[in-house]
Write a protein that holds these residues in place. Structure first.
Motif, short mmCIF file in Angstrom:
data_model
loop_
_atom_site.label_atom_id
_atom_site.label_comp_id
_atom_site.label_asym_id
_atom_site.label_seq_id
_atom_site.Cartn_x
_atom_site.Cartn_y
_atom_site.Cartn_z
N LEU A 1 0.55 -1.57 0.13
CA LEU A 1 -0.20 -0.05 0.16
C LEU A 1 0.55 1.38 0.48
O LEU A 1 0.05 2.28 -0.50
CB LEU A 1 -1.05 -0.06 1.45
CG LEU A 1 -2.31 1.25 1.32
CD1 LEU A 1 -3.01 1.17 0.28
CD2 LEU A 1 -2.65 1.14 2.45
N SER A 2 1.97 0.77 0.50
CA SER A 2 2.83 2.55 0.65
C SER A 2 4.68 1.84 1.25
O SER A 2 4.87 0.89 1.20
CB SER A 2 2.43 3.00 1.88
OG SER A 2 2.81 2.72 3.12
N GLN A 3 4.75 3.18 1.01
CA GLN A 3 6.76 3.24 1.35
C GLN A 3 6.75 2.36 2.94
O GLN A 3 7.59 1.45 3.05
CB GLN A 3 7.48 3.74 0.84
CG GLN A 3 8.94 3.23 0.57
CD GLN A 3 9.23 2.68 -0.16
OE1 GLN A 3 9.17 3.07 -1.43
NE2 GLN A 3 9.74 1.60 0.83
N ALA A 4 6.17 2.91 3.31
CA ALA A 4 6.26 2.14 4.71
C ALA A 4 6.09 0.57 4.43
O ALA A 4 6.64 0.01 5.73
CB ALA A 4 5.54 2.91 5.71
N GLU B 1 -6.10 2.53 -5.51
CA GLU B 1 -3.86 2.33 -6.42
C GLU B 1 -3.27 1.10 -6.33
O GLU B 1 -3.06 0.37 -7.14
CB GLU B 1 -2.94 3.89 -5.89
CG GLU B 1 -4.01 4.69 -6.74
CD GLU B 1 -3.50 5.10 -8.28
OE1 GLU B 1 -2.65 5.17 -8.34
OE2 GLU B 1 -4.72 6.10 -8.37
N VAL B 2 -3.22 0.28 -5.38
CA VAL B 2 -2.46 -0.66 -5.33
C VAL B 2 -2.94 -2.06 -6.50
O VAL B 2 -2.48 -2.96 -6.19
CB VAL B 2 -2.17 -1.13 -4.07
CG1 VAL B 2 -3.31 -1.97 -3.47
CG2 VAL B 2 -1.15 -2.55 -3.69
N LEU B 3 -4.48 -1.82 -6.55
CA LEU B 3 -5.33 -2.91 -7.02
C LEU B 3 -5.57 -2.88 -8.43
O LEU B 3 -4.85 -3.72 -9.35
CB LEU B 3 -6.66 -3.08 -6.42
CG LEU B 3 -7.00 -3.76 -5.28
CD1 LEU B 3 -8.63 -3.65 -4.95
CD2 LEU B 3 -6.92 -4.93 -5.17
N ALA B 4 -4.41 -1.35 -8.47
CA ALA B 4 -4.86 -0.79 -10.14
C ALA B 4 -3.08 -1.90 -10.70
O ALA B 4 -3.13 -1.97 -11.94
CB ALA B 4 -4.32 0.63 -10.35
N LEU B 5 -2.42 -1.86 -9.62
CA LEU B 5 -0.88 -2.43 -9.83
C LEU B 5 -1.12 -3.73 -10.05
O LEU B 5 -0.71 -4.34 -11.28
CB LEU B 5 0.27 -1.91 -8.79
CG LEU B 5 0.59 -1.02 -8.69
CD1 LEU B 5 1.68 -0.95 -7.48
CD2 LEU B 5 1.37 0.30 -10.26
#
Length: 90
Positions: A50-53, A76-80
């Motif tokens: 989900l994020s860089q963290a 956004e993550v599902l789009a990837l």
């Protein structure tokens, strides 16, 4: 916990990717990978974070494929994931 089937599928390379939505989830995932001796088996998976963290929690894994969206949102993550899946279908 990983079920027996999940451990077997990870060990055999039958799982292609992992979706991690929080730093805590990534820590738990890493703990389970270590517990089941799967570090080598899971290094080549695609990690959708989900994020860089979240991705930072995978640092000790030395994973080859970590994908992080430009904006931390489920969409956004599902789009990837969808984009990568479409490329595999070609």
């Amino acid at each position: 916990a990983f079920g027996e089937d999940t451990v077997e599928q990870l060990a055999l390379g039958e799982i292609e990717g992992v979706l991690l939505m929080s730093p805590r989830t990534a820590v738990v995932y890493m703990d389970l990978v270590r517990k089941h001796g799967l570090r080598t088996a899971v290094r080549e998976l695609i990690y959708y974070c989900l994020s860089q963290a979240v991705a930072d929690r995978l640092a000790s894994l030395d994973a080859s494929h970590i994908r992080v969206p430009d904006r931390p949102s489920l969409e956004e993550v599902l789009a990837l994931v969808v984009s990568d899946a479409a490329q595999l279908d070609m």
